[in-house]
Structure formats: C-alpha cells, structure tokens
Design a protein around this motif. Structure first.
Motif, mmCIF file in Angstrom:
data_model
loop_
_atom_site.group_PDB
_atom_site.id
_atom_site.type_symbol
_atom_site.label_atom_id
_atom_site.label_comp_id
_atom_site.label_asym_id
_atom_site.label_seq_id
_atom_site.Cartn_x
_atom_site.Cartn_y
_atom_site.Cartn_z
ATOM 1 N N GLN A 118 0.744 -1.338 -0.148
ATOM 2 C CA GLN A 118 -0.039 0.128 0.163
ATOM 3 C C GLN A 118 0.959 1.287 -0.077
ATOM 4 O O GLN A 118 0.369 2.122 -0.421
ATOM 5 N N ASN A 147 3.128 1.918 -1.962
ATOM 6 C CA ASN A 147 3.417 2.257 -3.264
ATOM 7 C C ASN A 147 2.822 3.540 -3.688
ATOM 8 O O ASN A 147 3.110 4.390 -4.533
ATOM 9 N N SER A 148 1.639 3.755 -2.892
ATOM 10 C CA SER A 148 0.654 4.836 -3.539
ATOM 11 C C SER A 148 1.419 6.196 -2.502
ATOM 12 O O SER A 148 1.399 6.008 -1.389
ATOM 13 N N ASN A 149 1.636 7.124 -3.002
ATOM 14 C CA ASN A 149 2.054 8.452 -2.361
ATOM 15 C C ASN A 149 1.179 9.009 -1.578
ATOM 16 O O ASN A 149 1.111 9.970 -0.748
ATOM 17 N N ARG A 150 -0.133 8.633 -1.668
ATOM 18 C CA ARG A 150 -1.315 9.050 -0.863
ATOM 19 C C ARG A 150 -1.626 8.257 0.531
ATOM 20 O O ARG A 150 -2.095 8.672 1.325
ATOM 21 N N ALA A 151 -0.947 6.938 0.439
ATOM 22 C CA ALA A 151 -1.061 6.384 1.537
ATOM 23 C C ALA A 151 -0.332 6.941 2.832
ATOM 24 O O ALA A 151 0.557 7.588 2.678
#
Length: 219
Positions: free
Chosen positions: A204, A206-210
C-alpha cells in the motif's frame, strides 16, 4: 536511491538534538510516507548557527526557469556530485543534514511487481542523511530545495538496491555542515553492515497518498 522517507520524531526534539534554532513552519510529525516535492525539515549551518528549517525535497538548479523546467533531482550521486554542474557549488558551500526515522526501497518479484522494504537504524536512533541545498529564484518566485546524497550500497543493503543514502554518525555532523573544516568528501560512503534493519512492508505504501503507522509494519 532514496525516494520515500519517514519522520516520527517531534520537531522540538530534533532541534534539541542538533542544537539548532527551529523555524516556525516545520512539518508536523509523525509522517510515514514523505515523498519528493513535499516539505521536509533539514539542518543547515549559517552565520555560525545551526538552523532547523523547512525545504522542499527535489533540488532545483539556479538556471531552471520554473521548478518543473527539468528533471526532479531528488538524489545526488556521491561519485559525481563535485563535478556535476547542478550540484558542484552546493556540494562545496551548501550541505545540510536531513533527519529521518527510516526510508523505503523496492525490489521486484518474478512478475515485475514492486515489493517495498522499510529500512531504519537497527538501534532505533535518529537517521541523519547527507544532503545539499539550493535557493532558487525567478523574479519574485523563490523556492529552497534539497537533494539526498547517495552512494553505492554496502553489504547491509546491496541485496535490496544497488545504492543507498549516505547516513552520517553524530561525530560527522559538524564536518558535513562545514563547521569542522574539510573532509566532507570522505564521509560519502556506505553504512556499516550492521547499521540498518530492513524488512518487507505492505505494498500500500506504493501509493504516495498512503498514510499511517501501518505502512512500516513488517509482513
């Protein structure tokens, strides 16, 4: 290579650790997924004083007409930093310390999926990375940015990636900042094998929003 970081220590504690005067706009912690172009607290040495101040991650050379005029320079290679036009002046006169608690790196499985690893000091001490910084100006626009210095990975991390960020021991902070004379070039080497602990974490991140502490939980 270093493309994501974490910082969980309070800004006040970091300012005390470095004996630095803190700015009023330091990012709020904890942060578990710091990405390029975001603001980060860094330590500089100016006018005989250490300052803990905010800069944007992603070095912008002086000749860029805008912050997006060229590649986003998040890392500077130790092997070429003294000669590369983007970095050579900053390497001589504008070095900084980048406090963190850890960073992420990625491997790939047989199917090409990106598998994230979390890497942090084995003794849970604050991680201090070597950096260089730059004031960029065009007209009334101004931006202060930095890049993390990287070197070939040592025995402790080479199984994950071929490069690692240059990390500095407390006795080397002053030398890197330019307080203790010359010799900063000798510090741009890999960490001892036992310096870091590394383990796989959930994709998870891998998403810069996580966001959230679960990003650094081992799997």
């Amino acid at each position: 290579m270093c493309g994501r970081m974490t910082m969980t220590h309070p800004a006040e504690a970091m300012a005390r650790l470095f004996g630095a005067a803190p700015a009023n706009d330091l990012p709020v912690t904890p942060r578990f997924n710091i990405c390029p172009t975001q603001d980060v607290g860094v330590v500089t040495f100016d006018d005989a004083t250490r300052h803990y101040r905010t800069m944007r991650w992603g070095f912008v050379p002086k000749w860029y007409k805008s912050p997006t005029d060229g590649p986003l320079l998040i890392n500077a290679r130790a092997e070429t930093i003294a000669e590369k036009p983007s970095f050579r002046e900053a390497c001589r006169t504008r070095r900084c310390l980048i406090p963190a608690t850890g960073f992420y790196e990625w491997t790939k499985d047989a199917a090409g999926n990106r598998l994230p690893w979390y890497i942090h000091p084995a003794d849970d001490s604050p991680l201090v990375l070597a950096g260089i910084w730059q004031d960029w100006r065009q007209g009334e626009d101004r931006l202060t940015t930095f890049a993390i210095v990287t070197c070939p990975a040592g025995a402790g991390l080479s199984h994950i990636h071929h490069r690692e960020p240059v990390s500095l021991a407390p006795e080397d902070w002053g030398k890197w900042l330019g307080e203790d004379g010359k010799g900063a070039a000798l510090l741009m080497t890999a960490a001892p094998k036992a310096r870091f602990k590394a383990f796989r974490v959930d994709p998870q991140v891998n998403s810069n929003r996580a966001q959230g502490q679960q990003l650094i939980a081992p799997i």
